[in-house]
Design a protein around this motif. Sequence first.
Motif, PDB file in Angstrom:
ATOM      1  N   GLU A   1       0.828  -1.196   0.000  1.00  0.00           N
ATOM      2  CA  GLU A   1       0.000   0.000   0.000  1.00  0.00           C
ATOM      3  C   GLU A   1       0.867   1.252   0.000  1.00  0.00           C
ATOM      4  OE1 GLU A   1      -3.550  -1.267   2.923  1.00  0.00           O
ATOM      5  OE2 GLU A   1      -1.524  -1.607   3.707  1.00  0.00           O
ATOM      6  N   ARG A   2       0.378   2.283  -0.627  1.00  0.00           N
ATOM      7  CA  ARG A   2       1.080   3.567  -0.669  1.00  0.00           C
ATOM      8  C   ARG A   2       0.551   4.456   0.462  1.00  0.00           C
ATOM      9  NH1 ARG A   2       4.226   6.447  -4.059  1.00  0.00           N
ATOM     10  NH2 ARG A   2       3.812   8.670  -4.423  1.00  0.00           N
ATOM     11  N   PHE A   3       1.467   5.000   1.277  1.00  0.00           N
ATOM     12  CA  PHE A   3       1.032   5.817   2.404  1.00  0.00           C
ATOM     13  C   PHE A   3       2.088   6.862   2.743  1.00  0.00           C
ATOM     14  CE2 PHE A   3       3.368   2.254   4.177  1.00  0.00           C
ATOM     15  CZ  PHE A   3       4.162   2.832   5.160  1.00  0.00           C
ATOM     16  N   SER A   4       1.665   7.854   3.538  1.00  0.00           N
ATOM     17  CA  SER A   4       2.554   8.918   3.988  1.00  0.00           C
ATOM     18  C   SER A   4       3.169   8.535   5.333  1.00  0.00           C
ATOM     19  CB  SER A   4       1.769  10.230   4.129  1.00  0.00           C
ATOM     20  OG  SER A   4       2.493  11.158   4.915  1.00  0.00           O
ATOM     21  N   PRO A   5       4.498   8.437   5.434  1.00  0.00           N
ATOM     22  CA  PRO A   5       5.136   8.120   6.721  1.00  0.00           C
ATOM     23  C   PRO A   5       4.813   9.152   7.799  1.00  0.00           C
ATOM     24  CG  PRO A   5       6.695   7.889   4.919  1.00  0.00           C
ATOM     25  CD  PRO A   5       5.486   8.558   4.350  1.00  0.00           C
ATOM     26  N   ASN A   6       4.797  10.419   7.416  1.00  0.00           N
ATOM     27  CA  ASN A   6       4.490  11.466   8.390  1.00  0.00           C
ATOM     28  C   ASN A   6       3.080  11.323   8.934  1.00  0.00           C
ATOM     29  OD1 ASN A   6       6.993  12.602   8.160  1.00  0.00           O
ATOM     30  ND2 ASN A   6       6.376  14.217   6.737  1.00  0.00           N
ATOM     31  N   ARG A   7       2.157  11.014   8.041  1.00  0.00           N
ATOM     32  CA  ARG A   7       0.766  10.900   8.467  1.00  0.00           C
ATOM     33  C   ARG A   7       0.566   9.699   9.390  1.00  0.00           C
ATOM     34  NH1 ARG A   7      -3.333  11.378   3.688  1.00  0.00           N
ATOM     35  NH2 ARG A   7      -2.199  13.354   3.574  1.00  0.00           N
ATOM     36  N   ILE A   8       1.239   8.601   9.089  1.00  0.00           N
ATOM     37  CA  ILE A   8       1.072   7.411   9.928  1.00  0.00           C
ATOM     38  C   ILE A   8       1.693   7.645  11.306  1.00  0.00           C
ATOM     39  CG2 ILE A   8       3.167   6.049   9.439  1.00  0.00           C
ATOM     40  CD1 ILE A   8       1.361   3.639   9.007  1.00  0.00           C
TER      41      ILE A   8
ATOM     42  N   LYS B   1       8.555  11.363  33.114  1.00  0.00           N
ATOM     43  CA  LYS B   1       8.692  12.798  32.871  1.00  0.00           C
ATOM     44  C   LYS B   1       9.523  13.016  31.601  1.00  0.00           C
ATOM     45  CE  LYS B   1      12.718  13.140  35.933  1.00  0.00           C
ATOM     46  NZ  LYS B   1      13.308  13.850  37.092  1.00  0.00           N
ATOM     47  N   GLY B   2       9.332  14.171  30.996  1.00  0.00           N
ATOM     48  CA  GLY B   2      10.089  14.465  29.791  1.00  0.00           C
ATOM     49  C   GLY B   2       9.270  14.307  28.530  1.00  0.00           C
ATOM     50  N   GLU B   3       9.797  13.507  27.576  1.00  0.00           N
ATOM     51  CA  GLU B   3       9.173  13.441  26.259  1.00  0.00           C
ATOM     52  C   GLU B   3       9.196  12.034  25.676  1.00  0.00           C
ATOM     53  OE1 GLU B   3      10.531  17.861  24.622  1.00  0.00           O
ATOM     54  OE2 GLU B   3      11.738  16.078  24.155  1.00  0.00           O
ATOM     55  N   VAL B   4       8.229  11.791  24.816  1.00  0.00           N
ATOM     56  CA  VAL B   4       8.225  10.631  23.922  1.00  0.00           C
ATOM     57  C   VAL B   4       8.162  11.221  22.518  1.00  0.00           C
ATOM     58  CG1 VAL B   4       6.948   8.618  23.101  1.00  0.00           C
ATOM     59  CG2 VAL B   4       7.084   9.086  25.555  1.00  0.00           C
ATOM     60  N   ILE B   5       9.130  10.888  21.686  1.00  0.00           N
ATOM     61  CA  ILE B   5       9.225  11.481  20.352  1.00  0.00           C
ATOM     62  C   ILE B   5       9.167  10.386  19.289  1.00  0.00           C
ATOM     63  CG2 ILE B   5      10.634  12.853  18.781  1.00  0.00           C
ATOM     64  CD1 ILE B   5      11.883  14.175  21.208  1.00  0.00           C
ATOM     65  N   LEU B   6       8.302  10.597  18.303  1.00  0.00           N
ATOM     66  CA  LEU B   6       8.160   9.675  17.181  1.00  0.00           C
ATOM     67  C   LEU B   6       8.511  10.419  15.901  1.00  0.00           C
ATOM     68  CD1 LEU B   6       7.157   7.069  15.756  1.00  0.00           C
ATOM     69  CD2 LEU B   6       4.831   7.975  15.951  1.00  0.00           C
ATOM     70  N   GLY B   7       9.240   9.760  15.005  1.00  0.00           N
ATOM     71  CA  GLY B   7       9.602  10.384  13.740  1.00  0.00           C
ATOM     72  C   GLY B   7      10.120   9.351  12.757  1.00  0.00           C
ATOM     73  N   CYS B   8      10.581   9.817  11.604  1.00  0.00           N
ATOM     74  CA  CYS B   8      11.109   8.893  10.600  1.00  0.00           C
ATOM     75  C   CYS B   8      12.131   9.606   9.721  1.00  0.00           C
ATOM     76  CB  CYS B   8       9.992   8.301   9.747  1.00  0.00           C
ATOM     77  SG  CYS B   8       8.934   9.530   8.946  1.00  0.00           S
ATOM     78  N   THR B   9      13.068   8.840   9.195  1.00  0.00           N
ATOM     79  CA  THR B   9      14.102   9.359   8.306  1.00  0.00           C
ATOM     80  C   THR B   9      14.295   8.384   7.149  1.00  0.00           C
ATOM     81  OG1 THR B   9      15.872   8.221   9.522  1.00  0.00           O
ATOM     82  CG2 THR B   9      15.331  10.470  10.211  1.00  0.00           C
TER      83      THR B   9
ATOM     84  N   VAL C   1      -0.251   8.756  27.657  1.00  0.00           N
ATOM     85  CA  VAL C   1       0.817   9.641  28.140  1.00  0.00           C
ATOM     86  C   VAL C   1       0.546  10.076  29.585  1.00  0.00           C
ATOM     87  CG1 VAL C   1       2.065  11.782  27.726  1.00  0.00           C
ATOM     88  CG2 VAL C   1       1.175  10.470  25.796  1.00  0.00           C
ATOM     89  N   LYS C   2       1.557   9.970  30.427  1.00  0.00           N
ATOM     90  CA  LYS C   2       1.406  10.327  31.825  1.00  0.00           C
ATOM     91  C   LYS C   2       1.489  11.847  32.005  1.00  0.00           C
ATOM     92  CE  LYS C   2       3.324   5.918  33.306  1.00  0.00           C
ATOM     93  NZ  LYS C   2       4.422   5.222  34.010  1.00  0.00           N
ATOM     94  N   GLU C   3       0.927  12.310  33.101  1.00  0.00           N
ATOM     95  CA  GLU C   3       0.921  13.745  33.394  1.00  0.00           C
ATOM     96  C   GLU C   3       2.356  14.257  33.496  1.00  0.00           C
ATOM     97  OE1 GLU C   3      -0.939  16.865  36.687  1.00  0.00           O
ATOM     98  OE2 GLU C   3      -1.361  14.706  36.825  1.00  0.00           O
ATOM     99  N   GLY C   4       2.621  15.359  32.819  1.00  0.00           N
ATOM    100  CA  GLY C   4       3.961  15.929  32.838  1.00  0.00           C
ATOM    101  C   GLY C   4       4.848  15.441  31.710  1.00  0.00           C
ATOM    102  N   VAL C   5       4.313  14.558  30.869  1.00  0.00           N
ATOM    103  CA  VAL C   5       5.075  14.024  29.733  1.00  0.00           C
ATOM    104  C   VAL C   5       4.454  14.531  28.439  1.00  0.00           C
ATOM    105  CG1 VAL C   5       5.827  11.941  28.522  1.00  0.00           C
ATOM    106  CG2 VAL C   5       5.720  11.958  31.024  1.00  0.00           C
ATOM    107  N   ARG C   6       5.308  14.921  27.494  1.00  0.00           N
ATOM    108  CA  ARG C   6       4.830  15.361  26.187  1.00  0.00           C
ATOM    109  C   ARG C   6       5.117  14.288  25.147  1.00  0.00           C
ATOM    110  NH1 ARG C   6       7.376  20.817  24.437  1.00  0.00           N
ATOM    111  NH2 ARG C   6       9.280  19.622  24.874  1.00  0.00           N
ATOM    112  N   ILE C   7       4.199  14.088  24.203  1.00  0.00           N
ATOM    113  CA  ILE C   7       4.427  13.189  23.086  1.00  0.00           C
ATOM    114  C   ILE C   7       4.455  14.040  21.821  1.00  0.00           C
ATOM    115  CG2 ILE C   7       1.947  12.643  22.919  1.00  0.00           C
ATOM    116  CD1 ILE C   7       2.852   9.841  21.882  1.00  0.00           C
ATOM    117  N   LEU C   8       5.565  13.937  21.081  1.00  0.00           N
ATOM    118  CA  LEU C   8       5.820  14.842  19.971  1.00  0.00           C
ATOM    119  C   LEU C   8       6.171  14.097  18.696  1.00  0.00           C
ATOM    120  CD1 LEU C   8       8.189  17.258  21.940  1.00  0.00           C
ATOM    121  CD2 LEU C   8       5.747  17.603  21.526  1.00  0.00           C
ATOM    122  N   PHE C   9       5.967  14.784  17.570  1.00  0.00           N
ATOM    123  CA  PHE C   9       6.365  14.272  16.263  1.00  0.00           C
ATOM    124  C   PHE C   9       7.554  15.084  15.768  1.00  0.00           C
ATOM    125  CE2 PHE C   9       5.760  14.754  11.535  1.00  0.00           C
ATOM    126  CZ  PHE C   9       6.370  13.552  11.210  1.00  0.00           C
ATOM    127  N   ARG C  10       8.653  14.407  15.421  1.00  0.00           N
ATOM    128  CA  ARG C  10       9.822  15.091  14.886  1.00  0.00           C
ATOM    129  C   ARG C  10       9.770  15.035  13.365  1.00  0.00           C
ATOM    130  NH1 ARG C  10      15.203  13.017  17.223  1.00  0.00           N
ATOM    131  NH2 ARG C  10      14.422  14.137  19.056  1.00  0.00           N
TER     132      ARG C  10
END
Length: 258
Positions: free
Chosen positions: A110-117, A171-179, A129-138
């Motif tokens: 299937e054809r898809f967008s990595p950023n969108r997924i 505490k801190g961050e959870v970061i998801l991304g792709c290269t 996500v626990k209180e005080g933690v940020r979840i981000l997209f790089r």
Amino acid sequence: MWIVIIVLIVVCLLLVLRLKTQQTEMSKYRSSDKKKSAFIKALAREIRTPLHSVSGLAEIISKDDLYLSKEEKKNISSQIKYNANLISTLLDEVSIYSEDGSTGHQLKDERFSPNRICQRCIDANLSQVKEGVRILFRHEIGDEVFVSADQHIVELVLNKLVHCACKFTEKGEVILGCTRDETRRLITFFVEDTGGGIPVERRSALFNWSENMEGAMDEETEFDLTIAQRLASKIDGLLRWDYTYTKGTRMEFTLPVR
């Protein structure tokens, strides 16, 4: 007389050896049964989450006085479909322990967008996500980039990685991304967190839940990672822990794409 004694000794030794062999075989059977029982228990726990989600969505749309826009209907339909696919794929994993040669989930191209997924996986795990933690997209590749692979498997693997990261990050961050690599033939999804990291004694057993149930740091997590590894391998992907990352834990999921 001596001959009789020697024969008796030999017979006794043979009986002892046979008994030890039978004990070893019985131990293997018991171990196998224990693994299967643990697998079924863990699988039941895995299936319960999407079932609860589907049940909640069904309750929402059953309300007589509820008005839903086209976009809301589309979102609910997408969530139900995703959870149904999740249950189906988890049930396919039973084939790992079966003897009928079943291949389980039929792969799709299937054809898809990595950023969108990536963004979808973040949205799906916001409640974890626990209180005080940020979840981000790089954002590291352009939104115009599309790749081809089994989108369902990719999303399942990423969701498991993000879920595990959220679970151990206080505490801190959870970061998801792709290269992408320079040849553009490989794409690497990554999930970074600022949690406590993986204990030294568990690193070599991280993706081998069935072989290391007794000493698992967290049975549910190692089950998740083992299933994620099996799913990744189905689409010729590789799941690895980045031992050079020192801020917490970084998991990488690399697969060939077009």
